[in-house]
Design an enzyme around this catalytic site. Sequence first.
Site, PDB file in Angstrom:
ATOM      1  N   SER A  72      -1.167  14.459   4.927  1.00 10.90           N
ATOM      2  CA  SER A  72       0.213  14.961   6.382  1.00 10.90           C
ATOM      3  C   SER A  72       0.241  16.378   5.918  1.00 10.90           C
ATOM      4  CB  SER A  72       0.870  13.439   6.201  1.00 10.90           C
ATOM      5  OG  SER A  72       1.234  12.527   6.874  1.00 10.90           O
TER       6      SER A  72
HETATM    7  N1  SAH Z   1       1.152   9.057   3.408  1.00  9.63           N
HETATM    8  C1  SAH Z   1       0.127   9.931   3.931  1.00  9.63           C
HETATM    9  C2  SAH Z   1      -0.640   9.669   4.920  1.00  9.63           C
HETATM   10  C3  SAH Z   1      -2.086   8.959   5.098  1.00  9.63           C
HETATM   11  S1  SAH Z   1      -2.373   9.158   7.150  1.00  9.63           S
HETATM   12  C4  SAH Z   1      -0.152  10.850   2.715  1.00  9.63           C
HETATM   13  O1  SAH Z   1       0.466  12.103   2.796  1.00  9.63           O
HETATM   14  O2  SAH Z   1      -1.835  11.291   2.628  1.00  9.63           O
HETATM   15  C5  SAH Z   1      -1.420   7.493   6.657  1.00  9.63           C
HETATM   16  C6  SAH Z   1      -2.443   6.495   6.358  1.00  9.63           C
HETATM   17  O3  SAH Z   1      -1.951   5.261   7.216  1.00  9.63           O
HETATM   18  C7  SAH Z   1      -3.405   6.055   6.113  1.00  9.63           C
HETATM   19  O4  SAH Z   1      -4.177   6.334   5.108  1.00  9.63           O
HETATM   20  C8  SAH Z   1      -4.065   5.073   6.616  1.00  9.63           C
HETATM   21  O5  SAH Z   1      -4.824   4.071   6.464  1.00  9.63           O
HETATM   22  C9  SAH Z   1      -2.835   3.809   6.392  1.00  9.63           C
HETATM   23  N2  SAH Z   1      -2.001   3.110   7.450  1.00  9.63           N
HETATM   24  C10 SAH Z   1      -2.093   3.040   9.281  1.00  9.63           C
HETATM   25  N3  SAH Z   1      -1.785   1.757   8.858  1.00  9.63           N
HETATM   26  C11 SAH Z   1      -1.583   0.677   8.354  1.00  9.63           C
HETATM   27  C12 SAH Z   1      -1.383  -0.371   8.047  1.00  9.63           C
HETATM   28  N4  SAH Z   1      -0.931  -0.641   8.658  1.00  9.63           N
HETATM   29  N5  SAH Z   1      -1.002  -0.498   6.721  1.00  9.63           N
HETATM   30  C13 SAH Z   1      -1.133   0.511   5.626  1.00  9.63           C
HETATM   31  N6  SAH Z   1      -1.462   1.148   5.930  1.00  9.63           N
HETATM   32  C14 SAH Z   1      -1.476   1.600   6.997  1.00  9.63           C
END
Ligand code: SAH
Length: 216
Positions: free
Chosen positions: A66
């Site tokens: 993010s």
């Molecule tokens: N906080 C992270 C954001 C990553 S983007 C950072 O700063 O790097 C969002 C993430 O949510 C992705 O890695 C995606 O695989 C995950 N995601 C999406 N749906 C999900 C679910 N149902 N359960 C767990 N993770 C999920």
Amino acid sequence: MLQQDTFQHKGLRKRLVDEIRDKGITNTDVLNAILKIPRHYFMESGFLKFAYSDQAFPIGAGQTISQPYTVAFQTQLLDIKHMDKVLEVGTGSGYQTAILLEMKARVYTIERQRELYLNAKALLEEMGYHPHFFYGDGYKGVPGYSPYNKILVTAGATEIPEALVEQLAVGGRMVIPVGDEGVQAMTLIEKISATEIKTSTHGNFMFVPLLKGTSK
Ligand code: SAH
């Protein structure tokens, strides 16, 4: 092995913090955590230039780390206190996880992409952080360790998952981007009592979608 964290990196981080402060983040614990955590550890080493610019960036498996402002905004809205028990849905790179840990929260984090789960776990442990990691579908939360004082969803949901509301403690706060694919309203849910919630929205953001089930 961890990349180096040089004076140059620290200088870039200080500039990033100034930029985020200028954009309206006031919580000093949040700003200090961003100053402290080497964001370049969470990206491939060739992308240093991007590590400290205020933008999202690909981390593999079609996902993104993010934007720092977004991380700061969500964390500030959660109002993290020392020892808060926090569920993070979407570990991704683990950067947001590190910010929460640096703010002395007790963190439970779940990721549905196996490769990202494994990478984030290895990196955070190498950095000396030991949250509870889960590989699974965070749409269902992690009921075994509930209730949580705070729940942070870092992917865009089309609706508020009922299971997460259930796993929120009374007096707790959940921050979740809600909307159709493309743009989501940053939504704060405050649990007033076992049966009552208060919902408010705090501007528009763009996230990768919150998906159901797991993926290898
Ligand atoms: N906080 C992270 C954001 C990553 S983007 C950072 O700063 O790097 C969002 C993430 O949510 C992705 O890695 C995606 O695989 C995950 N995601 C999406 N749906 C999900 C679910 N149902 N359960 C767990 N993770 C999920």
